[in-house]
Design an enzyme around this catalytic site. Structure first.
Site, mmCIF file in Angstrom:
data_model
loop_
_atom_site.group_PDB
_atom_site.id
_atom_site.type_symbol
_atom_site.label_atom_id
_atom_site.label_comp_id
_atom_site.label_asym_id
_atom_site.label_seq_id
_atom_site.Cartn_x
_atom_site.Cartn_y
_atom_site.Cartn_z
ATOM 1 N N ASN A 39 0.748 -1.160 0.053
ATOM 2 C CA ASN A 39 -0.149 0.011 -0.052
ATOM 3 C C ASN A 39 0.960 1.230 0.090
ATOM 4 O O ASN A 39 1.958 1.253 0.576
ATOM 5 C CB ASN A 39 -1.148 0.050 1.173
ATOM 6 C CG ASN A 39 -0.399 -0.369 2.452
ATOM 7 O OD1 ASN A 39 0.385 -0.880 2.651
ATOM 8 N ND2 ASN A 39 -1.138 0.431 3.648
ATOM 9 N N GLU A 41 0.174 5.250 0.640
ATOM 10 C CA GLU A 41 -0.857 6.086 1.080
ATOM 11 C C GLU A 41 -0.322 7.447 0.378
ATOM 12 O O GLU A 41 0.752 7.716 0.006
ATOM 13 C CB GLU A 41 -0.813 6.096 2.809
ATOM 14 C CG GLU A 41 -1.521 4.511 2.979
ATOM 15 C CD GLU A 41 -1.686 4.638 4.607
ATOM 16 O OE1 GLU A 41 -1.234 5.292 5.271
ATOM 17 O OE2 GLU A 41 -2.255 3.821 4.804
ATOM 18 N N CYS A 50 -3.770 0.574 -2.514
ATOM 19 C CA CYS A 50 -3.656 -0.749 -1.556
ATOM 20 C C CYS A 50 -2.627 -1.653 -2.422
ATOM 21 O O CYS A 50 -2.078 -1.677 -3.374
ATOM 22 C CB CYS A 50 -5.244 -1.534 -1.908
ATOM 23 S SG CYS A 50 -6.307 -0.988 -1.046
ATOM 24 N N GLU A 52 -2.884 -4.813 -3.155
ATOM 25 C CA GLU A 52 -3.338 -5.807 -4.311
ATOM 26 C C GLU A 52 -3.212 -4.942 -5.356
ATOM 27 O O GLU A 52 -2.727 -5.533 -6.543
ATOM 28 C CB GLU A 52 -4.662 -6.159 -3.932
ATOM 29 C CG GLU A 52 -4.739 -6.967 -2.731
ATOM 30 C CD GLU A 52 -5.104 -6.415 -1.356
ATOM 31 O OE1 GLU A 52 -4.883 -4.798 -1.478
ATOM 32 O OE2 GLU A 52 -5.769 -6.801 -0.567
ATOM 33 N N CYS A 83 -9.926 -5.299 0.213
ATOM 34 C CA CYS A 83 -11.156 -4.466 0.399
ATOM 35 C C CYS A 83 -11.983 -4.684 -0.710
ATOM 36 O O CYS A 83 -11.619 -5.490 -1.681
ATOM 37 C CB CYS A 83 -10.606 -2.968 0.470
ATOM 38 S SG CYS A 83 -10.295 -2.407 -1.126
ATOM 39 N N CYS A 86 -10.461 -3.913 -4.244
ATOM 40 C CA CYS A 86 -9.714 -4.898 -4.820
ATOM 41 C C CYS A 86 -10.103 -6.270 -5.137
ATOM 42 O O CYS A 86 -9.543 -7.023 -5.755
ATOM 43 C CB CYS A 86 -8.359 -5.032 -3.403
ATOM 44 S SG CYS A 86 -7.514 -3.384 -3.332
#
Ligand code: THU
Length: 130
Positions: A39, A41, A50, A52, A83, A86
């Site tokens: 990830n 940010e 993310c 993934e 999530c 994803c």
């Protein structure tokens, strides 16, 4: 290197100064090549990405398009689930039976299929009117 090791390694390079929740993902493509993602940010929170999504981007950039297996790991109390967004991203490149191993840094694991993660997914067929 195992998929779990690849996910564990890349997790350490996650950029997560806001949530402090580092996630690592590893994808084995049908070619056998392993792609890693973490990830990333951003101070503008919705711009974060993310793990993934990062692994998928690395796979596509390298020329692979078929996901054979996935592993995701985080320091969470129970095996970390992808999530919702994803799940749809994984389903774009993975068959319903593809296994996704959800892991914790403590060693807990849960294996699920893409179909189990995203029942009733949106597909191209939903755009057919003919
Ligand atoms: N996160 C992932 O990278 N993958 C997931 O499947 C769940 C959430 C990240 C996004 C954000 O940087 C942090 O975890 C907290 O939501």
């Amino acid at each position: 290197m195992t998929l779990l090791q690849a996910a564990t390694d890349v997790r350490l390079r996650a950029y997560a100064p806001y949530s402090r929740f580092k996630v690592g993902a590893a994808i084995r493509a049908a070619s056998g090549v392993v792609y890693q993602g973490c990830n990333v940010e951003n101070v503008a929170y919705p711009e974060g990405t993310c793990a993934e999504a990062g692994a998928i981007a690395a796979m596509i950039a390298a020329g692979d398009t078929v996901i054979a297996e996935v592993c995701v790991i985080a320091d969470s109390p129970s095996p970390v689930p992808p999530c919702g967004g994803c799940r749809q991203k994984l389903a774009e490149f993975a068959a319903p039976e593809v296994q996704v191993t959800l892991c914790t840094t403590d060693g807990a694991q849960k294996v699920m299929t893409v179909a189990e993660l995203l029942p009733g997914l949106f597909t191209a067929a939903h755009m057919d009117r003919t």
